[in-house]
Design a protein around this motif. Structure first.
Motif, PDB file in Angstrom:
ATOM      1  N   GLY A 199      -0.919  16.811  88.428  1.00  0.00           N
ATOM      2  CA  GLY A 199      -1.274  17.003  87.025  1.00  0.00           C
ATOM      3  C   GLY A 199      -0.118  16.715  86.095  1.00  0.00           C
ATOM      4  N   THR A 200       1.086  17.115  86.493  1.00  0.00           N
ATOM      5  CA  THR A 200       2.273  16.869  85.663  1.00  0.00           C
ATOM      6  C   THR A 200       2.537  15.372  85.514  1.00  0.00           C
ATOM      7  N   ILE A 201       2.519  14.658  86.639  1.00  0.00           N
ATOM      8  CA  ILE A 201       2.793  13.219  86.600  1.00  0.00           C
ATOM      9  C   ILE A 201       1.701  12.476  85.825  1.00  0.00           C
ATOM     10  N   ALA A 202       0.439  12.832  86.074  1.00  0.00           N
ATOM     11  CA  ALA A 202      -0.662  12.145  85.392  1.00  0.00           C
ATOM     12  C   ALA A 202      -0.587  12.337  83.879  1.00  0.00           C
ATOM     13  N   SER A 203      -0.392  13.585  83.427  1.00  0.00           N
ATOM     14  CA  SER A 203      -0.330  13.839  81.982  1.00  0.00           C
ATOM     15  C   SER A 203       0.892  13.176  81.357  1.00  0.00           C
ATOM     16  N   LEU A 204       2.024  13.151  82.095  1.00  0.00           N
ATOM     17  CA  LEU A 204       3.238  12.516  81.580  1.00  0.00           C
ATOM     18  C   LEU A 204       3.034  11.010  81.416  1.00  0.00           C
ATOM     19  N   LEU A 205       2.457  10.357  82.434  1.00  0.00           N
ATOM     20  CA  LEU A 205       2.268   8.908  82.360  1.00  0.00           C
ATOM     21  C   LEU A 205       1.280   8.534  81.262  1.00  0.00           C
ATOM     22  N   PHE A 206       0.225   9.327  81.097  1.00  0.00           N
ATOM     23  CA  PHE A 206      -0.730   9.045  80.025  1.00  0.00           C
ATOM     24  C   PHE A 206      -0.087   9.250  78.645  1.00  0.00           C
ATOM     25  N   PHE A 207       0.802  10.242  78.543  1.00  0.00           N
ATOM     26  CA  PHE A 207       1.487  10.478  77.266  1.00  0.00           C
ATOM     27  C   PHE A 207       2.437   9.325  76.946  1.00  0.00           C
ATOM     28  N   LEU A 208       3.182   8.871  77.951  1.00  0.00           N
ATOM     29  CA  LEU A 208       4.159   7.806  77.733  1.00  0.00           C
ATOM     30  C   LEU A 208       3.508   6.437  77.568  1.00  0.00           C
ATOM     31  N   ASP A 209       2.251   6.322  77.964  1.00  0.00           N
ATOM     32  CA  ASP A 209       1.589   5.027  77.953  1.00  0.00           C
ATOM     33  C   ASP A 209       1.414   4.460  76.554  1.00  0.00           C
ATOM     34  N   ASP A 210       1.387   5.324  75.528  1.00  0.00           N
ATOM     35  CA  ASP A 210       1.178   4.830  74.160  1.00  0.00           C
ATOM     36  C   ASP A 210       1.971   5.690  73.181  1.00  0.00           C
ATOM     37  N   LEU A 211       3.280   5.513  73.182  1.00  0.00           N
ATOM     38  CA  LEU A 211       4.114   6.266  72.240  1.00  0.00           C
ATOM     39  C   LEU A 211       3.978   5.740  70.819  1.00  0.00           C
ATOM     40  N   THR A 384      10.594   5.328  89.889  1.00  0.00           N
ATOM     41  CA  THR A 384      10.485   3.894  89.616  1.00  0.00           C
ATOM     42  C   THR A 384       9.336   3.625  88.652  1.00  0.00           C
ATOM     43  N   TYR A 385       8.182   4.217  88.923  1.00  0.00           N
ATOM     44  CA  TYR A 385       7.023   4.019  88.059  1.00  0.00           C
ATOM     45  C   TYR A 385       7.220   4.677  86.694  1.00  0.00           C
ATOM     46  N   LEU A 386       7.967   5.782  86.663  1.00  0.00           N
ATOM     47  CA  LEU A 386       8.275   6.401  85.378  1.00  0.00           C
ATOM     48  C   LEU A 386       9.096   5.442  84.525  1.00  0.00           C
ATOM     49  N   GLY A 387      10.072   4.769  85.122  1.00  0.00           N
ATOM     50  CA  GLY A 387      10.849   3.765  84.401  1.00  0.00           C
ATOM     51  C   GLY A 387       9.987   2.615  83.925  1.00  0.00           C
ATOM     52  N   ALA A 388       8.987   2.213  84.753  1.00  0.00           N
ATOM     53  CA  ALA A 388       8.093   1.126  84.361  1.00  0.00           C
ATOM     54  C   ALA A 388       7.265   1.499  83.141  1.00  0.00           C
ATOM     55  N   VAL A 389       6.730   2.724  83.137  1.00  0.00           N
ATOM     56  CA  VAL A 389       5.903   3.161  82.005  1.00  0.00           C
ATOM     57  C   VAL A 389       6.752   3.312  80.743  1.00  0.00           C
ATOM     58  N   LEU A 390       7.965   3.828  80.887  1.00  0.00           N
ATOM     59  CA  LEU A 390       8.856   3.952  79.732  1.00  0.00           C
ATOM     60  C   LEU A 390       9.195   2.580  79.155  1.00  0.00           C
ATOM     61  N   SER A 391       9.358   1.589  80.023  1.00  0.00           N
ATOM     62  CA  SER A 391       9.651   0.239  79.530  1.00  0.00           C
ATOM     63  C   SER A 391       8.467  -0.312  78.737  1.00  0.00           C
ATOM     64  N   SER A 392       7.249  -0.045  79.202  1.00  0.00           N
ATOM     65  CA  SER A 392       6.059  -0.503  78.478  1.00  0.00           C
ATOM     66  C   SER A 392       6.002   0.121  77.087  1.00  0.00           C
ATOM     67  N   SER A 393       6.342   1.411  77.006  1.00  0.00           N
ATOM     68  CA  SER A 393       6.338   2.089  75.712  1.00  0.00           C
ATOM     69  C   SER A 393       7.398   1.509  74.787  1.00  0.00           C
ATOM     70  N   LEU A 394       8.601   1.252  75.324  1.00  0.00           N
ATOM     71  CA  LEU A 394       9.680   0.687  74.518  1.00  0.00           C
ATOM     72  C   LEU A 394       9.307  -0.708  74.020  1.00  0.00           C
ATOM     73  N   ILE A 395       8.709  -1.520  74.879  1.00  0.00           N
ATOM     74  CA  ILE A 395       8.295  -2.868  74.478  1.00  0.00           C
ATOM     75  C   ILE A 395       7.235  -2.795  73.392  1.00  0.00           C
ATOM     76  N   SER A 396       6.259  -1.911  73.565  1.00  0.00           N
ATOM     77  CA  SER A 396       5.188  -1.773  72.577  1.00  0.00           C
ATOM     78  C   SER A 396       5.728  -1.315  71.228  1.00  0.00           C
ATOM     79  N   LEU A 397       6.640  -0.336  71.251  1.00  0.00           N
ATOM     80  CA  LEU A 397       7.218   0.163  69.997  1.00  0.00           C
ATOM     81  C   LEU A 397       8.050  -0.901  69.301  1.00  0.00           C
ATOM     82  N   SER A 398       8.740  -1.738  70.076  1.00  0.00           N
ATOM     83  CA  SER A 398       9.656  -2.724  69.493  1.00  0.00           C
ATOM     84  C   SER A 398       8.935  -3.974  69.002  1.00  0.00           C
ATOM     85  N   PHE A 399       7.942  -4.434  69.743  1.00  0.00           N
ATOM     86  CA  PHE A 399       7.274  -5.689  69.400  1.00  0.00           C
ATOM     87  C   PHE A 399       6.075  -5.508  68.472  1.00  0.00           C
ATOM     88  N   GLY A 400       5.364  -4.396  68.632  1.00  0.00           N
ATOM     89  CA  GLY A 400       4.156  -4.231  67.823  1.00  0.00           C
ATOM     90  C   GLY A 400       3.124  -5.275  68.207  1.00  0.00           C
TER      91      GLY A 400
END
Length: 436
Positions: A199-211, A384-400
């Motif tokens: 539950g912790t990992i699932a909620s964290l990944l869903f939260f980070l998926d769209d910052l 590793t997957y946490l880093g991947a999801v964080l990178s997706s959020s950073l890319i989305s925030l930076s590029f729009g």
């Protein structure tokens, strides 16, 4: 090596088929992206879970069971009549492929314990390099297979690989030893801890998926579940996640942090830079793949001598240095930078990718308790997957909506800061590791 490679190759092989899958089922990008997220989520939860099962039930049994799930997921995806069935197939693939890496680490650790004079560094390096190579090849391989036979073949390819893996495992991997007569039965699995962790990992990944549009209730739920997980695991007799050990073993905790930062850097380059190259430089998908390919090849080649000699500390120091040099060079990128210069600069990130995996895996092998190496290895893949999801959020925030030069510079400054953090924490985390 084959089993450990199934997860990274399935992570990337579908990337070039998402548009074709959407056309087949009349679904948009917002729907097909679940095919990526589903495998990430299942893998982030499944890796440490499979590691725990391998420690309890035996790595060979769990490995074969995982391969069977991969075969089922591949077959289901091949004949899937709709998108929800295809998402279910990706979940099954994520769970099944999660057995490969942690069981391999348990098998290697037990084999090394039975052969004290042996040096497992070469085997560990082979595991890491196999994952790097297959992850890099997944993108062009998926494109070639889909172009030749349609997107369904990217699922079917798992079936022959599974059959080959099962045959080799039954032929070569020693049987799991039976439980000694008269010995006390093992403590029951920590099911509440597993549920809280999931539950912790699932909620964290869903939260980070769209910052870009933060879902704060999910963030609050993550903190609540994490608190409950820590409190419960502190009192558990045989915890799924030994939080007391992690608190005391600061070196292992630092390794997990390094893994997260390393893969955040890697995925920002693999996905952020490639997106910028396509939209700003007008390169095709094949052109971008060819431009990034030298970085992946260099990552594998530079890993070989470090893995063979088990050079743990030098690998970590070189990774940290490259994590600063790479973003600093990236600041020189513009829409008119020559292609040869782009290739040279991206190869610096090949050091981060190659030596980061080699060094951190070897560090975990030394730092994790022998009886918990399966869960420890699985948790490393979770970070590793946490880093991947964080990178997706950073890319989305930076590029729009579009990848621009200013967006790339925003990502680069963030990576430069993260590289500085990695450089700062590496000396203390590597101080007590064996040099070779």
């Amino acid at each position: 090596m084959l089993g450990s490679s199934l997860n990274p190759i399935n992570s990337s092989i579908i990337a070039t088929s998402l548009i074709a899958i959407g056309n087949t089922f009349h679904a948009g990008a917002a729907s097909t992206i679940w095919l990526v997220s589903a495998l990430y989520l299942a893998s982030a939860i499944g890796q440490p879970t499979m590691g725990r099962l391998a420690e309890r039930l035996g790595p060979r049994r769990v490995f074969v069971a995982g391969l069977s799930l991969v075969g089922i997921g591949g077959a289901l995806g091949t004949v899937a009549p709709n998108l929800p069935t295809l998402v279910a197939a990706r979940v099954i693939l994520g769970i099944g492929t999660s057995a490969g890496y942690p069981t391999a680490m348990v098998i290697v650790r037990r084999w090394a314990a039975e052969h004290p004079s042996a040096k497992p560094g070469g085997t560990l390096g082979a595991l890491a390099i196999a994952a790097q190579v297959t992850s890099a090849l997944g993108l062009p391989l998926g494109g070639l297979l889909a172009a030749a036979a349609g997107w369904r073949v990217t699922f079917f390819v798992n079936v022959p690989l599974v059959l080959l893996g099962v045959v080799m495992t039954l032929a070569w991997v020693p049987r799991d030893p039976p439980r000694a007569e008269g010995s006390a039965p093992p403590a029951p699995l920590d099911l509440p801890g597993m549920v809280l962790f999931s539950g912790t990992i699932a909620s964290l990944l869903f939260f980070l998926d769209d910052l870009h549009h933060p879902r704060w209730p999910l963030g609050a739920l993550t903190l609540l579940l994490l608190t409950a997980l820590i409190l419960f695991e502190r009192k558990a007799d045989d915890p799924f996640v030994d939080v007391r050990m992690l608190a005391a073993n600061k070196a292992l905790s630092a390794t997990y942090l390094r893994v997260c930062l390393t893969f955040l850097l890697n995925y920002c380059i693999l996905y952020g830079l490639t997106q910028w190259l396509q939209e700003t430089r007008g390169l095709s998908a094949i052109g971008v793949g060819l431009l990034i390919l030298p970085m992946s090849v260099f990552a594998a080649l530079i890993s070989l001598p470090f893995a063979r000699r088990n050079l743990v500390r030098p690998a970590l120091y070189c990774t940290a240095a490259a994590a600063v040099v790479g973003p600093a060079c990236l600041l020189l990128f513009t829409s008119t930078t020559p292609v040869w210069a782009l290739v040279l600069i991206t190869m610096v990130f090949g050091i981060v990718s190659g030596l980061g995996v080699i060094g951190n895996q070897a560090a975990l092998y030394q730092q994790a308790p022998a009886e918990a190496v399966g869960v420890a290895a699985g948790l490393m893949r979770t970070f590793t997957y946490l880093g991947a999801v964080l990178s997706s959020s950073l890319i989305s925030l930076s590029f729009g909506d579009r990848a621009t030069d200013s967006g790339l510079h925003t990502i680069t400054y963030a990576l430069l800061g993260l590289g500085a953090v990695l450089l700062a924490i590496t000396p203390s985390g590597a101080r007590n590791l064996k040099a070779s």
